[in-house]
Design a protein around this motif. Structure first.
Motif, mmCIF file in Angstrom:
data_model
loop_
_atom_site.group_PDB
_atom_site.id
_atom_site.type_symbol
_atom_site.label_atom_id
_atom_site.label_comp_id
_atom_site.label_asym_id
_atom_site.label_seq_id
_atom_site.Cartn_x
_atom_site.Cartn_y
_atom_site.Cartn_z
ATOM 1 N N ASP A 1 -2.485 -2.021 -3.551
ATOM 2 C CA ASP A 1 -3.743 -1.356 -3.241
ATOM 3 C C ASP A 1 -4.517 -0.985 -4.502
ATOM 4 O O ASP A 1 -5.704 -1.259 -4.617
ATOM 5 N N VAL B 1 -8.976 3.048 -0.821
ATOM 6 C CA VAL B 1 -8.630 2.103 0.244
ATOM 7 C C VAL B 1 -9.677 2.176 1.352
ATOM 8 O O VAL B 1 -10.107 3.257 1.753
ATOM 9 N N PHE C 1 0.839 -1.190 0.000
ATOM 10 C CA PHE C 1 0.000 0.000 0.000
ATOM 11 C C PHE C 1 0.881 1.249 0.000
ATOM 12 O O PHE C 1 2.002 1.221 0.483
#
Length: 430
Positions: free
Chosen positions: A227, A377, A205
Motif C-alpha cells: 500500500d 489508501v 495492505f
C-alpha cells in the motif's frame, strides 16, 4: 513536550525529526524468515508462530464455526457502531468509482481507460494490545467495492489460539474471503510466497510493528506491491488562540497512545494556548490507560510557536503530516495553500478519531513525510487501470504518417512498418 518559540526555518527539520526507524537492522531476520517460509511452507509457519506468538496451532485457517461463535460474542452496541462505520466508509469509497469515458483524440482514434480489480489482495491486521478491527473496514470495504476476488486476512493469534471476536465480526461483515491466524514477518512471508494453506497475493495492505514494516518492504523485492511505505503514527495540530486546550490535548494523545515511537506536534501563535496545553496534558495523561506508551511518544513531540500563518503553512508542507488538524477560525487560508498532508480534519468539532473510525475517509495514510508523494489508501489502491485504443480507417490515415516519421527518427523501423503496411493495404484496396 518540548517548546520552541519562533524557531529559525533552518532548524525546522531538526526539531520535527521523526523517531529513527529500525527496519534496516531487521533485514537479515526478515530474509531468513522469508527464505524458510518459501522453502518449508506450513511447517515453517508453525515453528515461527510457536516461537514469536507462543502458541502451537495445527490449523491456521479460521473456520466458519469460529467466525459464527465470535459474532455471537460481540456486544450488540459495538456491532451497530461497526455497521454504521462500514456504511460511511462504503459510501465514501464507492463515490471514487470512475466510469468508462471514450475520448476521440482525433477523428477515427478512440482512447479510453477502464478500472480493473487487483484479483488477490492481502490484509494484515494487528491483534495485540490494540486489535485494529477498524482497519478491516478501511481495507476490506474498498477491496470489495473494487471487485477483488480473493481477500486474504492475516492476524496474530492470542495465546489460546483465538482471534479477537471484533476482528472476525468485521472481517465477515466486509466480505473477507479467507482469514488466517498468522502474525509478524511469517504472515507477510506467507502472503508473499504462498504455502500449502495460505495463498499468495499480489498486493499487501495494513499497518504493523517494525517487523511487519520491514517485512512489507522486503516483499517489494520479491515482486509484490504494498500500500505504501510505513512509519509510526503522527499528528500535527494547528490551533489558534481561540482553540480549547482540552480538545487540542485529546487530539495529540489520540495519536500518542498508538506507540512510544509516535509523534505529535502542536503549531500555534498563542503562548497562552501552549501553557494551557501543558497543564491539560498532565491531567489527561494521568487518566489514560495507555499512559506509559503515550509518555514515550510525548518525548518525541513538540509545541512550536510561529507568529504568522505563512510560516505555519510552510512548516506544515515541509513536515507533510499523516494527520493534520486545523483547529482555527480562519481555515480557508490554510486549505488553499496546504499541499502535503495525508488527511485533514477541519474545525474544533472534527477529531482525528472520526477519520480513524466512522466518518468515511480512510485511516491508512502515508507517514514519515511520505504525504509529499503518496496518497492514503483509496479505491484506486485496489485497482489498476487498463488503457484501450481503437483506430478506424480514417484514423490510421490521419495519424499514420506522424507515427511513421517519429518511429523512423528513433531508428525503430519495425514500428514504422507496422503502420506503413496498413496504409499501403488501405491504398491498394481503394
Amino acid at each position: 513536550m518540548k517548546t520552541y518559540i519562533n524557531p529559525e526555518k533552518n532548524t525546522w527539520e531538526t526539531i520535527t525529526q521523526r523517531p529513527a526507524k529500525e527496519a534496516n537492522s531487521l533485514v537479515a531476520t526478515v530474509k531468513s524468515v522469508f527464505d524458510e517460509v518459501k522453502e518449508n511452507g506450513d511447517v515453517a509457519l508453525k515453528q515461527y508462530t510457536q516461537k514469536f506468538d507462543g502458541v502451537s496451532l495445527s490449523d491456521f485457517k479460521v473456520s466458519e464455526q469460529e467466525i459464527q461463535q465470535a459474532v455471537s460474542l460481540v456486544d450488540e452496541d459495538l456491532k451497530q457502531a461497526i455497521v454504521l462505520a462500514k456504511k460511511n466508509v462504503e459510501k465514501f469509497h464507492a463515490s471514487q468509482k470512475i466510469e468508462k469515458k471514450v475520448i476521440n483524440t482525433m477523428q477515427g482514434v478512440a482512447c479510453w481507460q477502464e478500472m480493473k480489480p487487483i484479483e488477490r489482495v492481502g490484509l494484515y491486521i494487528p491483534g495485540g494490545s490494540a486489535p485494529l478491527f477498524s482497519t478491516i473496514l478501511m481495507l476490506g470495504v474498498p477491496a470489495k467495492i473494487a471487485g477483488c476476488s480473493k481477500i486474504v486476512l492475516c492476524t496474530p493469534p492470542a495465546k489460546d489460539g483465538s482471534v479477537h471476536p471484533a476482528i472476525l465480526f468485521a472481517a465477515q461483515l466486509v466480505g473477507v474471503t479467507e482469514i488466517y491466524k498468522l502474525g509478524g514477518i511469517q504472515a507477510i512471508a506467507a502472503m508473499t510466497h504462498g504455502t500449502e494453506t495460505v495463498p499468495n497475493v499480489y498486493k499487501l495492505f495494513g499497518p504493523g510493528n517494525q517487523y511487519v514494516t520491514a517485512a512489507k518492504q522486503y516483499a517489494l523485492s520479491q515482486g509484490l506491491a504494498i500500500d505504501m511505505p510505513a512509519g509510526p503514527s503522527e499528528v500535527m495540530v494547528v490551533a489558534d488562540k481561540h482553540a480549547t486546550a482540552s480538545f487540542v490535548v485529546a487530539d495529540l494523545l489520540s495519536q500518542a497512545e498508538h506507540g512510544a515511537d509516535s509523534q505529535v506536534i502542536l503549531v500555534t501563535e498563542s503562548q497562552q494556548l501552549i501553557d494551557g496545553v501543558q497543564v491539560e496534558l498532565k491531567k489527561q495523561l494521568d487518566e489514560l490507560p495507555r499512559k506509559e506508551i503515550a509518555l514515550g511518544a510525548i518525548e518525541n513531540s513538540s509545541a512550536i510557536l510561529l507568529n504568522t500563518i505563512e510560516a505555519q503553512i510552510q512548516l506544515i508542507n515541509q513536515y507533510a503530516p499523516e494527520h493534520l488538524i486545523l483547529n482555527v477560525l480562519d481555515e480557508e487560508i490554510y486549505l488553499q495553500q496546504i499541499i502535503n498532508a495525508g488527511s485533514v480534519f477541519i474545525g474544533p468539532l472534527t477529531p482525528e478519531s472520526a477519520g480513524d473510525y466512522a466518518s468515511g475517509t480512510n485511516h491508512t495514510l502515508p507517514t514519515n513525510g511520505y504525504a509529499r508523494m503518496y496518497s492514503g489508501v483509496n479505491l484506486d489502491a485496489f485497482t489498476k487501470k487498463i488503457t484501450y485504443q481503437k483506430i478506424t480507417e480514417e484514423g490510421i490515415i490521419k495519424i499514420g504518417p506522424a507515427i511513421e516519421l517519429m518511429a523512423a527518427a528513433e531508428g525503430l523501423d519495425a514500428h514504422k512498418n507496422a503502420v506503413t503496411l496498413r496504409l499501403e493495404s488501405l491504398k491498394n484496396s481503394l
